[in-house]
Scaffold this active site. Structure first.
Site, short mmCIF file in Angstrom:
data_model
loop_
_atom_site.label_atom_id
_atom_site.label_comp_id
_atom_site.label_asym_id
_atom_site.label_seq_id
_atom_site.Cartn_x
_atom_site.Cartn_y
_atom_site.Cartn_z
N HIS A 356 29.25 73.51 38.79
CA HIS A 356 28.80 72.49 39.74
C HIS A 356 29.76 72.25 40.90
CE1 HIS A 356 25.13 70.77 37.96
NE2 HIS A 356 25.65 71.08 36.80
N LYS A 544 26.00 57.84 47.71
CA LYS A 544 26.51 58.92 46.86
C LYS A 544 27.91 58.55 46.41
CE LYS A 544 25.64 61.82 50.14
NZ LYS A 544 24.91 62.84 49.41
N ARG A 545 28.43 59.30 45.46
CA ARG A 545 29.79 59.07 44.98
C ARG A 545 30.76 59.10 46.15
NH1 ARG A 545 33.40 63.04 43.13
NH2 ARG A 545 31.70 64.56 43.16
N LYS A 550 32.68 64.18 50.95
CA LYS A 550 31.34 63.67 51.27
C LYS A 550 31.34 62.90 52.59
CE LYS A 550 29.93 63.48 46.43
NZ LYS A 550 28.77 64.41 46.41
N THR A 652 21.57 66.29 45.34
CA THR A 652 20.17 66.04 44.99
C THR A 652 19.65 64.79 45.69
OG1 THR A 652 20.92 64.89 42.98
CG2 THR A 652 20.22 67.18 42.74
N LYS A 656 15.81 63.74 47.21
CA LYS A 656 15.10 62.48 46.95
C LYS A 656 14.67 61.82 48.26
CE LYS A 656 17.96 62.09 42.88
NZ LYS A 656 19.31 61.67 42.45
#
Length: 811
Positions: A356, A544-545, A550, A652, A656
């Protein structure tokens, strides 16, 4: 299943009396909720039992999906949808004066996961049951989950997520299937008179693993699979009464506390030696318990263990369960008398591994001394696996000791868990085309060259039942009325909506649904945080985390720049924007927590500046999780997928938002690449460096952030404002780490390098949103093309190409 309203009402009343000896009229809300959950579980129980009996009777090959996380959220609504009885139950409750939505709000989000890894596992479990793949999820029953996040004065404050405070109505404890997991102690091997090697294991710490099973119903097919979560207990030896009587109270309960700690929290802080030890203990505990239960069940069903791979597929979701490799070897050899060669052959054919990440920090490595002390027998096996593997490498590559060293499982005093998983599995898959290519060509290229055909791609997916039918029922109904209901079981049929991308009536209906969802989110924000946001503004959402790759910081820098422009020219004609964030930062990840403080500080200044009140708002939504996501994602106009290219494995959240009609602003990273391929240039907003450019910069070392800052007055101004406290940043040291990373440490995630391109992309979004017809059409195209990202499709690919298992089972 088929039940009438009258039957449900009778069942519900009887269940309440049998459980609580109270009538519906006199019952408090908690009793009503627990009764409802128990009634729904009863409806599943027959199919659950029949499904498992049929699997065992037919010796159907079964998938065991090992994951440290299962972020399942609330289960009541999804169970009702998958059973096909939601309307009947809602009508029956209404007749009893009970609001179903109110009952669903009582249910806590299960504290079994944190981010994309856990949500993926939950989606996979739903899809396995819904398309008929015999499957079992294997994980840990955390008492407190990760943590409950509060924001106080802009700072993240963590407190226990006591999700089991309300009894988990869905679980069934299976004491008869408990097993023992052993830690520490002394391990010796010796040869018996029969010429076989035997193992003596003494002075170990025994921990009882007790399984709690939860039903996973498929969508209207009668299949009910199982999620098995392991709880750590002492097996009745946790309380030393004699020691307690002597007054040594703490020592008397020492073993009980040690056992409880294993399943207390998800991801204990591993910045300390004790935290690292507990993390490793967690990983072995659930992996060993899961493997033991698999072998026990196989033997009970009369399976020849030499043919285990014909009946069992074990899948490792990231490196956390990589100990499945040596643990299966241990059980086959030590407890079933098999030779090394036979055990290894069975292990490799049975196991598959999903990688991952390409981030070095997430590729787990364990100190040899810690590993050897905690798991002495397992370490002996890993050592032998490594010896044989390195011998194979030497035979193939001769004197290329650098390559042998790079690929070794044990090297420089650490055990490399990703290497162990690769060597011990017959399949290794990435989770997006770009991610898999990077693994094969860059990060794991040595292994790809050595193991021809082992590496493959399986792009992640999401369950459309949760993220469209459940999260956005108004849109789901509109789709049903437009193209029929076939997409519910065949999500690729969403593509039929392309016929309506220029249909004014359909486009307007989609826009109305989006507006309703935005109004719902605006109401939620007002009621919970007392911030008024304009539901006609652009809802730009990044959830998100919290991690530097990110790039939540890039989002904030743009907001600062936009605010600066409005301050310089209050009459500036911009499209009103509402920027919404949701993220948790790990307790030991200081710079991530400082980023939350920065977001909240900027939000506080902007939201209290009347000059920009009708044009700009910023909201940080605390304690982001599945239930909040189901409110936020349907309301998004813009989906922020802005990670540094080459760093995000898949993502992901992007899928969504896409499925709910958001337009993606993105780097070409992870699954964004495949979203771009699906919707085309006109229906996504791209910016930033490409992955090959990032990789080249990192390889050549020729990126100079000072050159970027020198040539951008906007960045100079923003960085000065942060350092000088323009946004009311107090104490200033809160943001020293952020500035150090961006400037002193040469901007390792290329945040400032992509800033100009990102601002341009945001300007394009503003212009597109003003072109109402164009933006709404983009939204429809995204919905129509999202079916390929259903996890149903992903699981079919796993079933056919990795697990070799059927995917057509029906009760």
């Amino acid at each position: 299943m088929n039940i009438s309203k009258e039957n449900f009402i009778n069942d519900y009343k009887r269940k309440m009396i049998s459980m609580y000896q109270v009538s519906v009229e006199d019952a408090p809300d908690m009793v009503k909720y627990m009764t409802l959950g128990a009634t729904i579980r009863d409806y599943m129980s027959y199919d659950w039992h029949e499904t498992q009996m049929e699997y065992d009777k037919s010796k159907t090959k079964k998938v065991y999906y090992f994951s440290m996380e299962f972020l399942i959220g609330r289960l009541m609504d999804s169970a009702l949808i998958n059973l096909g009885i939601k309307d009947v139950v809602e009508e029956g409750l209404n007749e009893l004066g009970i609001d179903l939505a109110q009952m669903e709000e009582i249910e806590p989000d299960a504290g079994l996961g944190n981010g994309g890894l856990g949500r993926l596992a939950a989606c996979f479990m739903d899809s396995m049951a819904s398309i008929g793949v015999p499957g079992v999820g294997i994980g840990l029953r955390y008492r407190y989950g990760l943590f409950k996040q509060q924001i106080i004065n802009g700072y993240q404050i963590e407190s226990p997520d006591d999700w089991l405070k309300i009894a988990n109505v869905w679980e069934t404890r299976r004491d008869n299937e408990a097993c023992m997991v052993k830690f520490g102690g002394t391990c010796n091997t010796y040869w018996g008179d029969d010429g076989k090697m035997y193992v003596s294991y003494t002075d170990y710490e025994p921990i009882l693993a007790v399984p709690y099973d939860m039903p996973v119903p498929g969508y209207k097919n009668g299949v009910v699979n199982t999620l098995r979560l392991w709880s750590a207990e002492t097996g009745g030896v946790g309380f030393d009464f004699a020691t307690f009587s002597r007054g040594d109270f703490e020592k008397a309960i020492e073993s009980q506390s040690a056992a409880n700690s294993i399943t207390s929290v998800l991801y204990p802080d591993d910045s300390t030696a004790r935290g690292k030890l507990l993390r490793l203990k967690q990983e072995y505990f659930f992996t060993s318990a899961g493997i033991q239960s698999i072998i026990n069940q196989a033997k009970k069903n009369g399976v020849d263990l030499y043919e285990l791979d014909k009946y069992v597929a074990i899948h490792i979701n990231d490196t956390h369960p990589a100990l499945a490799v040596p643990e299966l070897m241990r059980i086959l050899m030590d407890e079933n008398g098999m030779s090394w060669e036979d055990s290894w052959n069975i292990t490799v054919k049975t196991l598959g591994y999903t990688n991952h990440t390409i981030l070095a920090e997430a590729l787990e490595k364990w100190n040899v001394n810690v590993f050897k002390h905690l798991l002495p027998r397992v370490y002996m096996i890993v050592e032998e696996i490594n010896r044989r593997f390195c011998s194979d490498l030497q035979n193939k590559y001769g004197g290329d000791w650098n390559k042998v060293s790079r690929m070794s499982i044990i090297q420089d005093g650490v055990v490399k868990m990703a290497h162990l998983a690769i060597v011990g599995s017959h399949s290794v898959n990435g989770v997006a085309k770009l991610h898999t290519d990077i693994l094969k060509e860059q990060e794991l290229s040595d292994f790809h060259q050595f193991y021809e055909g082992k590496f493959n791609n399986k792009t992640n997916g999401i369950t459309h039942r949760r993220w469209l039918m459940q999260a956005n029922p108004e849109l789901a109904t509109l789709i049903d009325n437009t193209i029929g209901t076939s997409w519910q079981k065949m999500p690729l049929d969403l593509k039929k909506l392309r016929k309506y991308e220029n249909d004014a009536a359909f486009i307007d209906s989609c826009a109305q649904v989006k507006q309703h969802n935005k109004e719902r989110l605006a109401k939620f924000i007002k009621e919970n945080y007392n911030i008024t946001v304009d539901p006609t503004s652009v809802f730009d959402i990044q959830v998100k985390r919290l991690h530097m790759y990110k790039r939540q910081i890039l989002n904030v820098l743009h907001i600062m720049d936009l605010y600066n422009r409005l301050c310089e020219n209050p009459a500036l004609d911009i499209t009103p924007r509402t920027f919404i964030f949701g993220a948790k930062a790990f307790p030991g990840y200081t710079i991530a927590k400082n980023t939350i403080k920065l977001i909240c500080t900027v939000a506080d200044k902007i939201n209290n500046d009347k000059r920009v009140a009708d044009k700009l708002k910023v909201v940080f939504v605390p304690n982001y999780g599945v239930s909040l996501a189901q409110i936020m994602i349907p309301a998004g106009d813009i989906s922020e997928q802005i990670s540094t290219a080459s760093k995000e494995a898949s993502g992901t959240g992007n899928m969504k938002f896409m499925m709910n009609g958001a337009v993606t602003v993105a780097t070409l990273d992870g699954a964004n690449v495949e979203i771009h391929e699906a919707v085309g240039d006109d229906n996504i907003v791209l910016f930033g460096l490409r992955s090959e450019e990032v990789i080249a910069y990192q390889k050549n070392g020729n990126y100079r952030v000072q050159d970027v800052i020198k040539n951008d007055v906007r960045l100079q101004n923003i960085l000065r404002q942060i350092s000088q406290g323009y946004f009311g940043l107090a104490p200033e040291s809160d943001f020293d780490l952020i500035l150090d990373q961006l400037v002193t440490h040469n901007d390792p995630f290329f945040t400032l390098r992509d800033f100009g391109s990102y601002v341009d992309a945001q300007n394009r979004i503003s212009h597109l949103y003003r072109d109402t017809n164009t933006f709404r059409r983009m939204s429809v195209v995204n919905i129509a093309e999202s079916g390929i990202f259903s996890s149903d499709n992903t699981i079919k690919n796993y079933a056919e190409e990795i697990w070799n298992v059927r995917h057509d089972y029906k009760a």
